[in-house]
Design an enzyme around this catalytic site. Structure first.
Site, PDB file in Angstrom:
ATOM      1  N   ASP A 177       0.497  20.111  18.425  1.00  0.00           N
ATOM      2  CA  ASP A 177       1.406  21.245  18.220  1.00  0.00           C
ATOM      3  C   ASP A 177       2.316  21.362  19.433  1.00  0.00           C
ATOM      4  O   ASP A 177       1.903  21.072  20.565  1.00  0.00           O
ATOM      5  CB  ASP A 177       0.623  22.544  18.038  1.00  0.00           C
ATOM      6  N   ASP A 210       3.603  21.978   9.984  1.00  0.00           N
ATOM      7  CA  ASP A 210       3.301  23.375   9.681  1.00  0.00           C
ATOM      8  C   ASP A 210       4.536  24.086   9.128  1.00  0.00           C
ATOM      9  O   ASP A 210       4.438  24.899   8.200  1.00  0.00           O
ATOM     10  CB  ASP A 210       2.823  24.103  10.939  1.00  0.00           C
TER      11      ASP A 210
END
Length: 215
Positions: free
Chosen positions: A149, A183
């Site tokens: 991330d 995401d």
């Protein structure tokens, strides 16, 4: 929307997602950050659990490695299910809105499952060092990779006034979660289904059906 166009969308999302993750993984040490704007930063973290970093071992009486394996296997079945959903919507010539949404959800889910399944055996550890690809000392094994991330939007980063009950003096950040392109694709796909629900699942009119056949 036909199969060719759907595959182009999926491939484009996967390329952007994986290239961004590989760049971050090989150019950032875990925890490194770069400020792009005051409200947007590139921050490298790794997520070994589910959404928001949650782990199955936090809720079930199982070890963390077992929880990680169960989660990865579940993701594989979920990706397979979403893939069949996409195939079915294309076969039935569903609305472009629905097919686009499912393409984004499938591409995002597949992007994160690549991390979970393969990154553990492809990359070395990122803790206090730059990771290398195809390392002789990978940080994990198959099914035990961590999701990369890097997108962080602390649009509000302040401190609660002292007079606020309970929260006074504590830090308040919005939006705090760190996420990735995969995401974003999943969230966008789900958002399309929620906002354009009738258009996505409604019956195609005669004119739209004709356009769909030509697409």
């Amino acid at each position: 929307m036909n199969l060719k166009k759907s595959l182009l969308i999926i491939i484009a999302v996967l390329l952007i997602d994986q290239l961004s993750k590989i760049y971050i993984k090989t150019h950032f040490v875990l925890g490194d950050s770069v400020e792009v704007f005051s409200w947007f930063k590139i921050l490298f973290i790794e997520n070994s659990g589910a959404a928001w970093g949650a782990k199955l071992s936090d809720f079930l009486p199982i070890s963390e490695p077992t929880g990680k394996l169960v989660l990865t296997v579940f993701r594989l079945f979920a990706v397979a299910g979403i893939g069949y959903w996409l195939y079915d919507t294309i076969r039935k010539e569903s609305s472009k809105t629905l097919i686009l949404a499912v393409c984004l959800i499938f591409a995002g889910a597949l992007g994160n499952i690549i991390d979970s399944v393969l990154y553990g055996v492809v990359f070395s550890d990122s803790y206090q060092q730059l990771a290398t690809a195809f390392s002789d000392e990978p940080y994990g094994s198959v099914f035990y990779g961590k999701v990369v991330d890097m997108l962080y939007f602390p649009m509000v980063d302040t401190t609660w006034p002292d007079w606020v009950p309970y929260f006074g003096g504590s830090t308040f950040r919005f939006f705090e979660p760190v996420f990735n392109i995969a995401d974003m694709a999943i969230s966008t796909g789900v958002g399309i289904l929620l906002v354009f629900n009738k258009k996505a699942f409604g019956t195609l009119g005669e004119d739209e059906s004709t356009l769909e056949e030509r697409a």
